[in-house]
Design a protein around this motif. Structure first.
Motif, PDB file in Angstrom:
ATOM      1  N   THR A  32      21.367 -10.476 -80.388  1.00 11.92           N
ATOM      2  CA  THR A  32      21.662  -9.177 -80.983  1.00 11.92           C
ATOM      3  C   THR A  32      20.587  -8.178 -80.567  1.00 11.92           C
TER       4      THR A  32
ATOM      5  N   GLN B 204      24.619  -1.342 -82.492  1.00 10.61           N
ATOM      6  CA  GLN B 204      24.258  -2.762 -82.421  1.00 10.61           C
ATOM      7  C   GLN B 204      25.250  -3.477 -81.509  1.00 10.61           C
TER       8      GLN B 204
ATOM      9  N   LYS C 144      26.186  -7.503 -80.018  1.00  5.55           N
ATOM     10  CA  LYS C 144      25.974  -8.929 -80.256  1.00  5.55           C
ATOM     11  C   LYS C 144      26.698  -9.712 -79.171  1.00  5.55           C
TER      12      LYS C 144
END
Length: 65
Positions: free
Chosen positions: A15, A4, A6
């Motif tokens: 995101t 992930q 962001k």
């Protein structure tokens, strides 16, 4: 495998998430995501994500003017 990224922008928090999972099949995949011999390189994807965020943030600024 889960990755992930962001980016905190002026207009939004952006995101992107990637999940690498075994294929949906009755056969045993070889290799499985857990047994990959190397970690996939998502550097290009992250670069494109940054470009999209930058363009959207710039568009918001232009629309504000």
């Amino acid at each position: 495998m889960h990755q992930q990224w962001k980016i905190n922008g002026v207009y939004a928090t952006w995101t992107v998430s990637i999940d690498v999972t075994a294929p949906d099949t009755t056969e045993d995949p070889d290799p499985t995501p857990e047994t990959l011999t190397r970690t996939p390189n998502f550097e290009g994807l992250v670069h494109h994500f940054r470009s999209i965020v930058d363009m959207n943030e710039a568009l918001q600024e232009l629309n504000r003017a």
